[in-house]
Design an enzyme around this catalytic site. Structure first.
Site, PDB file in Angstrom:
ATOM      1  N   TYR A 294      -7.678   0.281   9.486  1.00  0.00           N
ATOM      2  CA  TYR A 294      -9.017   0.839   9.291  1.00  0.00           C
ATOM      3  C   TYR A 294      -9.959   0.022  10.158  1.00  0.00           C
ATOM      4  CZ  TYR A 294      -7.043   1.542   4.531  1.00  0.00           C
ATOM      5  OH  TYR A 294      -6.264   1.813   3.441  1.00  0.00           O
TER       6      TYR A 294
ATOM      7  N   GLY B 195       0.801  -1.223   0.000  1.00  0.00           N
ATOM      8  CA  GLY B 195       0.000   0.000   0.000  1.00  0.00           C
ATOM      9  C   GLY B 195       0.837   1.278   0.000  1.00  0.00           C
TER      10      GLY B 195
ATOM     11  N   TYR C 197     -11.736   5.247  14.021  1.00  0.00           N
ATOM     12  CA  TYR C 197     -10.671   5.575  13.064  1.00  0.00           C
ATOM     13  C   TYR C 197     -10.517   7.084  12.936  1.00  0.00           C
ATOM     14  CZ  TYR C 197      -8.222   5.726   8.533  1.00  0.00           C
ATOM     15  OH  TYR C 197      -7.327   5.971   7.525  1.00  0.00           O
TER      16      TYR C 197
HETATM   17  N1  LIG Z   1      -5.843   3.646   1.559  1.00  0.00           N
HETATM   18  C1  LIG Z   1      -6.615   4.657   1.892  1.00  0.00           C
HETATM   19  O1  LIG Z   1      -7.671   4.866   1.324  1.00  0.00           O
HETATM   20  C2  LIG Z   1      -6.176   5.596   2.984  1.00  0.00           C
HETATM   21  C3  LIG Z   1      -6.814   6.847   3.069  1.00  0.00           C
HETATM   22  C4  LIG Z   1      -6.427   7.728   4.075  1.00  0.00           C
HETATM   23  C5  LIG Z   1      -5.459   7.357   4.967  1.00  0.00           C
HETATM   24  N2  LIG Z   1      -4.861   6.131   4.867  1.00  0.00           N
HETATM   25  C6  LIG Z   1      -3.849   5.778   5.845  1.00  0.00           C
HETATM   26  O2  LIG Z   1      -2.673   5.450   5.149  1.00  0.00           O
HETATM   27  C7  LIG Z   1      -1.961   4.439   5.852  1.00  0.00           C
HETATM   28  C8  LIG Z   1      -1.680   3.267   4.928  1.00  0.00           C
HETATM   29  O3  LIG Z   1      -2.894   2.815   4.363  1.00  0.00           O
HETATM   30  P1  LIG Z   1      -2.886   1.590   3.337  1.00  0.00           P
HETATM   31  O4  LIG Z   1      -4.162   1.614   2.630  1.00  0.00           O
HETATM   32  O5  LIG Z   1      -1.623   1.586   2.572  1.00  0.00           O
HETATM   33  O6  LIG Z   1      -2.902   0.379   4.381  1.00  0.00           O
HETATM   34  P2  LIG Z   1      -2.410  -1.168   4.189  1.00  0.00           P
HETATM   35  O7  LIG Z   1      -3.312  -1.975   5.033  1.00  0.00           O
HETATM   36  O8  LIG Z   1      -2.273  -1.474   2.751  1.00  0.00           O
HETATM   37  O9  LIG Z   1      -0.951  -1.150   4.814  1.00  0.00           O
HETATM   38  C9  LIG Z   1      -0.754  -0.920   6.176  1.00  0.00           C
HETATM   39  C10 LIG Z   1       0.458  -1.674   6.602  1.00  0.00           C
HETATM   40  O10 LIG Z   1       0.665  -1.386   8.000  1.00  0.00           O
HETATM   41  C11 LIG Z   1       1.064  -2.590   8.627  1.00  0.00           C
HETATM   42  N3  LIG Z   1       0.750  -2.524  10.056  1.00  0.00           N
HETATM   43  C12 LIG Z   1      -0.462  -2.555  10.635  1.00  0.00           C
HETATM   44  N4  LIG Z   1      -0.344  -2.533  11.969  1.00  0.00           N
HETATM   45  C13 LIG Z   1       0.977  -2.478  12.238  1.00  0.00           C
HETATM   46  C14 LIG Z   1       1.747  -2.483  13.426  1.00  0.00           C
HETATM   47  N5  LIG Z   1       1.158  -2.511  14.628  1.00  0.00           N
HETATM   48  N6  LIG Z   1       3.088  -2.444  13.334  1.00  0.00           N
HETATM   49  C15 LIG Z   1       3.693  -2.419  12.132  1.00  0.00           C
HETATM   50  N7  LIG Z   1       3.032  -2.431  10.955  1.00  0.00           N
HETATM   51  C16 LIG Z   1       1.683  -2.476  11.016  1.00  0.00           C
HETATM   52  C17 LIG Z   1       0.280  -3.679   7.916  1.00  0.00           C
HETATM   53  O11 LIG Z   1       0.886  -4.949   8.087  1.00  0.00           O
HETATM   54  C18 LIG Z   1       0.324  -3.193   6.468  1.00  0.00           C
HETATM   55  O12 LIG Z   1       1.409  -3.718   5.755  1.00  0.00           O
HETATM   56  C19 LIG Z   1      -2.820   4.082   7.065  1.00  0.00           C
HETATM   57  O13 LIG Z   1      -2.385   4.819   8.196  1.00  0.00           O
HETATM   58  C20 LIG Z   1      -4.196   4.540   6.647  1.00  0.00           C
HETATM   59  O14 LIG Z   1      -5.011   4.841   7.759  1.00  0.00           O
HETATM   60  C21 LIG Z   1      -5.195   5.259   3.886  1.00  0.00           C
END
Ligand SMILES: NC(=O)c1ccc[n+]([C@@H]2O[C@H](COP(=O)([O-])OP(=O)(O)OC[C@H]3O[C@@H](n4cnc5c(N)ncnc54)[C@H](O)[C@@H]3O)[C@@H](O)[C@H]2O)c1
Length: 241
Positions: free
Chosen positions: A85, A14, A146
């Site tokens: 999330y 991601g 969240y």
């Molecule tokens: N994708 C979206 O639409 C979106 C929108 C706004 C904000 N965000 C934020 O962006 C960030 C990344 O989102 P994404 O969609 O790439 O998520 P994702 O789920 O693809 O990746 C998140 C990663 O964080 C890791 N992770 C989770 N808990 C952890 C922990 N305790 N220690 C270490 N690693 C941990 C997971 O293993 C995963 O690889 C998040 O903070 C999310 O809230 C995402």
């Protein structure tokens, strides 16, 4: 100038993977920390330091950092990207679920920052970037925990910027709207989530991870030393942001 070094949490996939690869492309030496191995990220980055650790666990975080310092000798940039999330009706949100979301999305950035701070201070230069969310503005009814965690992260960003300014360390947040990652597609994006968000934007289309790279690089840039305590909403002009 000495080569800058960066640590990105949640780097296995991601946004975290996109950020890690982008920083490496800009010449940073990059370490990634995640709960799981990061083969897809590692194969795109020369000299990648893969850290398998839980960002909510202080002992694991410190052990991981020792490895980074052993490899790089210094640290300049921390991207607090790891997050979870959680979508459910507010009435179904248990205290355990609330705490889990707060721990990963808010407490982990605190623990990570606390752990890296001595190294950023020693370097006399630093950039901390917290990945928040446009939900703090769009306020989806099924994402109360969240949204609260990400609003907390923005408060953390502002006050931390005040605390660390004297050390040449900036602290900023990036607040994306829905971005097409595998997790987003599986969760929030299901049930017309992407369509719903697109309808609120003035920019057509769905945001991809690559659309956030220029903002990250701007925030960590050498020339961005006067940008601190800010939240950059990258949400396609969503009418709520
Ligand atoms: N994708 C979206 O639409 C979106 C929108 C706004 C904000 N965000 C934020 O962006 C960030 C990344 O989102 P994404 O969609 O790439 O998520 P994702 O789920 O693809 O990746 C998140 C990663 O964080 C890791 N992770 C989770 N808990 C952890 C922990 N305790 N220690 C270490 N690693 C941990 C997971 O293993 C995963 O690889 C998040 O903070 C999310 O809230 C995402």
């Amino acid at each position: 100038m000495e080569t800058r070094t960066a640590l990105v949490t949640g780097a296995a996939q991601g946004l975290g993977q996109e950020f890690a690869v982008a920083l490496a492309g800009r010449g940073y030496r990059v370490a990634g920390l995640d709960l799981v191995p990061q083969p897809d990220t590692a194969e795109q980055i020369l000299d990648y330091v893969e850290l398998i650790a839980d960002a909510t666990d202080e002992t694991q975080v410190h052990a991981a950092l020792e490895r980074v310092l052993a490899q790089f000798g210094t640290l300049h940039v921390l991207v607090n990207n790891a997050g979870v999330y959680a979508e459910s009706a507010f009435e179904d949100t248990t205290p355990e679920e609330w705490r889990r979301v707060m721990r990963v999305n808010l407490e982990a950035p605190f623990l990570m920052t606390r752990a890296v701070l001595p190294y950023l201070k020693a370097a006399g230069w630093g950039r901390i970037v917290n990945i928040a969310s446009a939900t703090v503005l769009t306020a989806p009814p099924t994402m109360v925990a969240y949204t609260a965690s990400k609003a907390g992260l923005i408060g953390f960003t502002r006050a931390l910027a005040s605390a660390l300014g004297p050390y040449g360390i900036t602290v900023n947040a990036i607040a994306p709207s829905l971005v097409r990652t595998a997790t987003a597609e599986r969760t929030v994006g299901a049930d017309d989530g992407f369509e719903h968000v697109r309808a609120q934007q003035v920019v057509p289309g769905t945001q991809e991870p690559a659309d956030l790279v220029s903002t990250l690089l701007y925030v960590v840039d050498e020339g961005s030393g006067f940008l601190t305590g800010q939240t950059l909403n990258v949400a396609g002009g969503s009418r709520y942001s």
